[in-house]
Design an enzyme around this catalytic site. Structure first.
Site, PDB file in Angstrom:
ATOM      1  N   GLU A 221       0.920  -1.252  -0.199  1.00  0.00           N
ATOM      2  CA  GLU A 221      -0.335  -0.391   0.331  1.00  0.00           C
ATOM      3  C   GLU A 221       0.865   0.815  -0.259  1.00  0.00           C
ATOM      4  O   GLU A 221       0.547   2.199   0.695  1.00  0.00           O
ATOM      5  CB  GLU A 221      -0.846   0.164   1.158  1.00  0.00           C
ATOM      6  CG  GLU A 221      -2.232  -1.164   1.257  1.00  0.00           C
ATOM      7  CD  GLU A 221      -3.064  -1.087   2.297  1.00  0.00           C
ATOM      8  OE1 GLU A 221      -2.992  -0.710   3.159  1.00  0.00           O
ATOM      9  OE2 GLU A 221      -4.488  -2.051   1.791  1.00  0.00           O
ATOM     10  N   GLU A 341      -5.862  -7.619  -1.712  1.00  0.00           N
ATOM     11  CA  GLU A 341      -7.029  -7.632  -0.755  1.00  0.00           C
ATOM     12  C   GLU A 341      -8.504  -7.346  -0.799  1.00  0.00           C
ATOM     13  O   GLU A 341      -8.292  -6.296  -1.628  1.00  0.00           O
ATOM     14  CB  GLU A 341      -6.253  -6.532   0.439  1.00  0.00           C
ATOM     15  CG  GLU A 341      -4.624  -7.086   1.305  1.00  0.00           C
ATOM     16  CD  GLU A 341      -4.237  -6.127   1.662  1.00  0.00           C
ATOM     17  OE1 GLU A 341      -4.851  -5.102   2.954  1.00  0.00           O
ATOM     18  OE2 GLU A 341      -2.453  -5.865   2.268  1.00  0.00           O
TER      19      GLU A 341
END
Length: 440
Positions: A221, A341
């Site tokens: 991320e 995810e």
């Protein structure tokens, strides 16, 4: 600013691992999945995953996958008392027909650190990572290994900045200096080279030569909020992806993006969850187009990203978000797109477990249709799966899949649907044939 659930992953820094209740977990998994327990005496044959345009390929056939996240594996493999959880989870995943698991290949500073300080590694922890890879190989599970965290859990980029600052060579105390400070870039390259060239003490295979590893993920991320233009992060991705490919040209590579569209992309106002998502210093298309990046990664957290907590709205967002990125893979990037995810929090007001099943169902159906139509949507990795006895490590997204039959059914049926499209991989044949012959 709304953060993804990964920011909550403290992973037990400084915590003692209790073993109460683990014996019953171990027994349950053994009885339920005992036919999958494989010793190191046998050998599971895996081929490297390759890319052909918008598709992953294994042994000349398209590869669509159903998988999961268990970020905690290396950490739990360090201690003898918790190590059996690795095999239990991998064997359970294989039993469900899952073929890919994403996990951390980093722990920088702190408890059970792989990298104690720049260029200094704990051999015991490295052996734990060796063990995870060897266990995955024996169970026919391929791993996506992430190399550093944008968040502070397990050290992350903040730990690199702290090291440079303490040594008096850091340019700034800002965590974003991770991306532009020459000393920190050197730290990270040293770490990456050490990991890629590591020889597994269980298998004797260097990581860069092991097909058990599906791909490397540069960073979990990534955000660089001090440069909303995205130029700083783009430069870092270009430099690090090129560096990795010089050491390892056998494995695929992805960035680890959440999927937000940057300030110059027209989709920023029509597809992004909210206005702030365009100002985080990342840009899905720009970052993913780099030639040394083999496929795009996207996350899905509508309840964390939007102030609109209406569940119907969130499901519509999921469909729009996924279809937009699959379209990008097909038309703009010419690369596979992986949803690495996705999760729905139990802390949402009025949460009901059936909502999570519906959320999963929408995501899995879109990937199934993409695979059936030979589009770029290649697979999904749910956040996240656990085994019993790990409650102190759970977050408000984690599940023990076999404890909820409806959820278990969703993921096993997805494995069978994808297998019917692509055929059954050699490592799956026996148990997947048995699984998919059942009538639900």
């Amino acid at each position: 600013m709304v953060k993804s659930p990964s920011s909550r992953m403290q992973g037990g820094n400084g915590l003692f691992y209790p073993i109460i209740g683990f014996a019953s977990c171990f027994a349950f998994v053994y009885m339920s999945f005992g036919d999958l327990w494989i010793s190191y005496d046998g050998e599971t044959t895996l081929s490297f995953v390759e890319r052909n345009g918008t598709h992953f390929m294994v042994d000349g056939r398209p590869f669509y996958f159903n998988g999961w996240n268990s970020y905690w594996m290396m950490d739990h493999a360090v201690d003898e008392s918790t190590r059996p959880r690795i095999g239990a989870m991998l064997q359970a995943g294989a039993k469900m027909g899952l073929t890919v698991c994403r996990t951390w290949a980093f722990s920088d500073g702190g408890y059970n650190a792989l990298q104690i300080s720049p260029g200094r590694f704990d051999e015991k922890v490295f052996r734990a990572l060796d063990y995870v890879i060897a266990e995955a190989r024996q169970n026919g599970i391929r791993l996506i290994l992430s190399l550093v965290n944008n968040l502070q859990a397990y050290g992350g980029k903040a730990q690199y900045v702290k090291w440079a600052w303490e040594e008096g060579v850091g340019l700034s105390s800002s965590n974003d200096s991770f991306f532009y400070d020459p000393s920190i870039r050197h730290y990270f390259k040293t770490y990456v080279k050490t990991v890629l060239t590591r020889r597994n003490t269980y298998t004797g295979i260097q990581y860069r030569d092991d097909p058990t590893i599906f791909a490397w993920e540069l960073i979990n991320e990534p955000r660089c909020i001090t440069d909303a233009s995205g130029d700083t992060l783009q430069d870092w991705i270009e430099e690090m992806s090129t560096f990795i490919k010089l050491i390892d040209n056998k494995h695929l590579l992805t960035v680890g993006l959440e999927g937000f569209y940057g300030p110059k992309n027209p989709k920023r106002s029509t597809v992004n969850p909210e206005f702030w998502a365009a100002d985080l210093g990342s840009d899905f298309l720009h970052n993913s187009k780099i030639s040394t990046v083999d496929f795009a990664s996207v996350h899905i957290y509508p309840d964390q990203w939007s102030h609109n907590q209406d569940f119907g709205y969130q499901l519509k967002f999921v469909s729009k978000w996924m279809l937009s990125h699959i379209e990008d893979g097909d038309k703009e990037l010419k690369k596979p797109v992986m949803f690495t995810e996705f999760g729905l929090s139990t802390k949402n007001k009025g949460f009901d477990p059936s909502q999570r099943d519906k959320f999963y169902e929408v995501i899995l159906e879109i990937i199934y249709k993409s695979a059936k139509r030979k589009k770029s949507g290649a697979g999904t990795l749910v956040w996240q799966f656990w085994v019993e006895g790990m409650e102190e490590f759970n977050d408000d997204f984690g599940i023990v899949p076999w404890k909820r039959p409806s959820t278990y059914k969703l993921f096993t049926e997805q494995s069978c649907r994808l297998a019917r499209i692509q055929g059954v991989l050699p490592s799956q044949k026996e148990h997947l044939k048995k699984l998919c012959s059942q009538r639900w």
